[in-house]
Design a protein around this motif. Sequence first.
Motif, PDB file in Angstrom:
ATOM      1  N   ASN A  36       0.816  -1.218   0.000  1.00  9.56           N
ATOM      2  CA  ASN A  36       0.000   0.000   0.000  1.00  9.56           C
ATOM      3  C   ASN A  36       0.852   1.272   0.000  1.00  9.56           C
ATOM      4  O   ASN A  36       0.350   2.347   0.346  1.00  9.56           O
ATOM      5  N   ILE A 269      -2.692   5.880  10.193  1.00  8.84           N
ATOM      6  CA  ILE A 269      -3.342   4.673   9.661  1.00  8.84           C
ATOM      7  C   ILE A 269      -4.754   4.548  10.232  1.00  8.84           C
ATOM      8  O   ILE A 269      -5.687   4.191   9.523  1.00  8.84           O
ATOM      9  N   THR A 270      -4.887   4.887  11.516  1.00  7.82           N
ATOM     10  CA  THR A 270      -6.213   4.757  12.137  1.00  7.82           C
ATOM     11  C   THR A 270      -7.168   5.818  11.585  1.00  7.82           C
ATOM     12  O   THR A 270      -8.367   5.618  11.553  1.00  7.82           O
ATOM     13  N   ASN A 272      -6.754   7.435   8.388  1.00  5.80           N
ATOM     14  CA  ASN A 272      -6.851   7.461   6.913  1.00  5.80           C
ATOM     15  C   ASN A 272      -6.706   6.096   6.255  1.00  5.80           C
ATOM     16  O   ASN A 272      -6.579   6.017   5.055  1.00  5.80           O
ATOM     17  N   ASP A 273      -6.614   5.044   6.996  1.00  8.34           N
ATOM     18  CA  ASP A 273      -6.317   3.680   6.545  1.00  8.34           C
ATOM     19  C   ASP A 273      -4.965   3.609   5.817  1.00  8.34           C
ATOM     20  O   ASP A 273      -4.190   4.583   5.841  1.00  8.34           O
ATOM     21  N   ASN A 275      -4.015   3.942   2.953  1.00 11.99           N
ATOM     22  CA  ASN A 275      -3.779   4.897   1.884  1.00 11.99           C
ATOM     23  C   ASN A 275      -2.834   6.033   2.321  1.00 11.99           C
ATOM     24  O   ASN A 275      -2.294   6.773   1.496  1.00 11.99           O
TER      25      ASN A 275
END
Length: 306
Positions: A36, A269-270, A272-273, A275
């Motif tokens: 990713n 990450i938490t 915006n995931d 991406n």
Amino acid sequence: MNVSVKFCGIDFPNPTVLASGYLGVTGASLANCINNGAGGVTGKTLFMEPRPGHPNPTVLTFPGGLINAVGLCGEGIKNGIHEFKKFREMAPDAPLIGSIAGKNLKELIEVAEIMDTYPVDMIELNLSCPNVDDEMGRPIACDPLMTRDAIKAVRKVVKKPISAKLSPNVQNIGIVAKNAENEGADAITAVNTMGPGMLIDIKMRRPILSNKVGGVSGMALHPIAVRCVYDIYKAVQIPIIATGGIMNGKDAIEMILAGGSLLGIGCAITANDLNCFTMITDKIREYMKEEGFTDISEMVGLAHEI
Ligand SMILES: Cc1cc2nc3c(=O)[nH]c(=O)nc-3n(C[C@H](O)[C@H](O)[C@H](O)COP(=O)(O)O)c2cc1C
């Protein structure tokens, strides 16, 4: 626009690196971050023995980010080898940082010796977790002399590059970083979580985390982390993995201007995931184009120029 970074001799295709503790337990989840867009990844901190960590609840969100007292749970260094091997099968050339800690200096040295034989490119010494004080005392990185002794001892047994992961909870982080550099650290990772902090359930009228207190990360940590990176850049010559509340491209660019060469990404990450790695790298490229930079290294530490 060149966003690749040569860091301690390791080639990172872009400056984003998964911070330790997020998605870092299995080889597959680490490889998924690379797929990713992460430039590199850091595994979850491993001790000699498996550790259950603290009971739940261990992670809370609040408007400024996260507060956690996971308590460094993990499967132990010897079991960890399987996941590193799996990662290598899935992402043979991607930069991998192995994170380690010890209950005491003797254990840290033993774990470091083992990690040095694993298929990792660099070893990060987690000297700075604020959530295990009851068990292990004050983190090593909160004391410049303990930091000096830890790096000196680990340097003797480890051939791979080592990065000292420091705590923001100190008076003068530049002195701690300088001591690490003097004893042979190849890089600094700055910073671990801040605090500890506490959140209270107003109906139950008691702290929510089972451990009562936990380390603060995310947006609330960001300005402190930028200042820490700035102070470290002034104090040392070795490169920095700038970490703490990098949620978007602007935060990332601030960290580079403060002196970071690589960027540790966790809390984003938490929000915006996965991406977030690509999103941050794209924003850096955009900024470089707008401001006339051709290589990302031209930007490192520019906030220090008068
Ligand atoms: C749930 C959680 C677990 C973490 N576990 C570790 C860990 O095992 N080792 C470590 O060095 N840092 C650990 N950290 C700290 C992060 O690597 C990072 O330094 C910190 O969260 C600041 O970055 P961020 O604001 O982007 O999250 C953890 C943080 C969180 C929130």
